[in-house]
Design a protein around this motif. Structure first.
Motif, short mmCIF file in Angstrom:
data_model
loop_
_atom_site.label_atom_id
_atom_site.label_comp_id
_atom_site.label_asym_id
_atom_site.label_seq_id
_atom_site.Cartn_x
_atom_site.Cartn_y
_atom_site.Cartn_z
N GLU A 293 0.83 -1.20 0.00
CA GLU A 293 0.00 0.00 0.00
C GLU A 293 0.86 1.26 0.00
O GLU A 293 0.61 2.21 -0.76
CB GLU A 293 -0.92 -0.01 1.23
CG GLU A 293 -1.87 1.18 1.29
CD GLU A 293 -2.78 1.12 2.51
OE1 GLU A 293 -3.51 2.10 2.73
OE2 GLU A 293 -2.73 0.11 3.25
N ALA A 294 1.90 1.26 0.85
CA ALA A 294 2.78 2.41 0.92
C ALA A 294 3.54 2.60 -0.40
O ALA A 294 3.71 3.72 -0.90
CB ALA A 294 3.76 2.25 2.08
N GLU A 296 2.69 1.49 -3.43
CA GLU A 296 1.76 1.89 -4.49
C GLU A 296 1.42 3.37 -4.37
O GLU A 296 1.31 4.08 -5.38
CB GLU A 296 0.49 1.05 -4.40
CG GLU A 296 -0.49 1.30 -5.55
CD GLU A 296 -1.68 0.38 -5.50
OE1 GLU A 296 -2.46 0.36 -6.48
OE2 GLU A 296 -1.84 -0.32 -4.48
N GLY A 297 1.28 3.85 -3.12
CA GLY A 297 1.02 5.28 -2.93
C GLY A 297 2.16 6.14 -3.43
O GLY A 297 1.94 7.20 -4.03
N THR A 300 2.04 6.20 -7.19
CA THR A 300 0.93 7.05 -7.63
C THR A 300 1.31 8.52 -7.57
O THR A 300 1.06 9.29 -8.52
CB THR A 300 -0.32 6.80 -6.77
OG1 THR A 300 -0.69 5.41 -6.87
CG2 THR A 300 -1.48 7.66 -7.22
N ALA A 301 1.91 8.93 -6.47
CA ALA A 301 2.35 10.31 -6.31
C ALA A 301 3.38 10.69 -7.36
O ALA A 301 3.34 11.78 -7.93
CB ALA A 301 2.91 10.53 -4.90
#
Length: 308
Positions: A293-294, A296-297, A300-301
């Motif tokens: 999750e971290a 992928e975030g 994305t950023a």
């Protein structure tokens, strides 16, 4: 044949067996019966070492299994006299880095001794001599066989020509300009890797030696991947083994996942490794999902910044 020495409580049988062999060798020793006629000194040849050790190893249930980790060969010029005239010929100089597993038959416990052997020969015996030297000195050290004076691997002496052209070295592109310097950095990395106590330390080491690891994959592929057997693990395999020791497959999956550079490549990676992720236990799955999750975030950023 006598039974192997009795194992003391809590002590692996390999150390009991080594101590038993030491005790017997301390009584009889290995005499210096061979002689180097060129330099006029006596030494203990490999046949004498085999002859003294073989019955003791069998008696105490101890096996010594060799493994060659690395071999280097260089050509030198040697001078020989023939009919009163000196003639030059090629001499092969070989260095081997060897590991010897001392394994107790009693319980399968083992201890590994690493040593080096060096030898010269004008024919095809240099490697054999170097391997014999490595074995001989591993035995001297492991069994504390007393020695004095110079002990040489060979009974012959070669006269090396004083003035020779320097051996050409293959230049590498990158931080490490030669194979020898790259190999030294890799050995240093593996030594620290084996001593690492946490996965965070492994991460830090990989970052510190990133240049060496990248060059290893490109310039020394056998060092990176090994020779395809369990006897000789490459650097990549040793990294994977170390990470595995800290918690299993989850750390290797996290490391592999973080090699993805885009959201698209991450999606493709997840599809390929879906079965492995599904096979994680509940604790490792939560750990992986948190890291994923971290990560992928972050991708994305990064994607949004690049788009803007």
């Amino acid at each position: 044949m006598n039974a192997p020495a009795k194992i003391a409580a809590g002590v692996p049988a390999v150390y009991t067996a080594i101590a038993a062999v030491q005790g017997e060798l301390a009584k009889v020793g290995i005499a210096k019966d061979s002689e180097n006629s060129s330099q006029n000194y006596k030494f203990r040849g490999i046949d004498a070492v085999y002859g003294a050790l073989s019955p003791l190893l069998a008696r105490h249930g101890l096996c010594v299994l060799p493994r060659i980790v690395n071999r280097e060969m260089h050509e030198r010029v040697t001078i020989k006299e023939w009919n009163g005239q000196k003639k030059e010929s090629v001499l092969f100089y070989v260095t081997v880095e060897a590991e010897f597993d001392f394994v107790a038959v009693e319980d399968g416990s083992a201890h590994t001794v690493r040593t080096y052997g060096e030898a010269m020969d004008s024919g095809d015996k240099a490697t054999n001599k170097a391997m014999s030297a490595a074995y001989k000195y591993a035995a001297f050290m492991a069994f504390a066989i007393p020695t004095e004076g110079d002990n040489d691997a060979d009974a012959t002496t070669h006269e090396i020509q004083a003035k020779t052209e320097p051996e050409p070295r293959e230049k590498l592109e990158g931080k490490y300009p030669s194979k020898s310097r790259l190999q030294a950095a890799l050995r240093e990395f593996v030594t620290k890797l084996l001593a690492a106590g946490t996965v965070e330390e492994v991460d830090a080491l990989e970052a510190e030696y990133a240049d060496a690891l990248t060059q290893c994959q490109r310039d020394l592929p056998v060092w990176w991947s090994g020779d395809g057997t369990t006897e000789k693990r490459g650097v990549a395999g040793q990294i994977a083994d170390k990470r595995e020791s800290f918690g299993g497959m989850v750390f290797e999956l996290i490391r592999s996942m973080k090699e993805c550079e885009t959201l698209k490549s991450l999606t493709a990676w997840m599809k390929v490794n879906e079965t492995l992720v599904d096979g994680l236990n509940d604790i490792d799955r939560r750990r992986f999902e948190k890291e994923c999750e971290a990560f992928e975030g972050g991708l994305t950023a990064l994607s949004r910044r690049n788009a803007g």
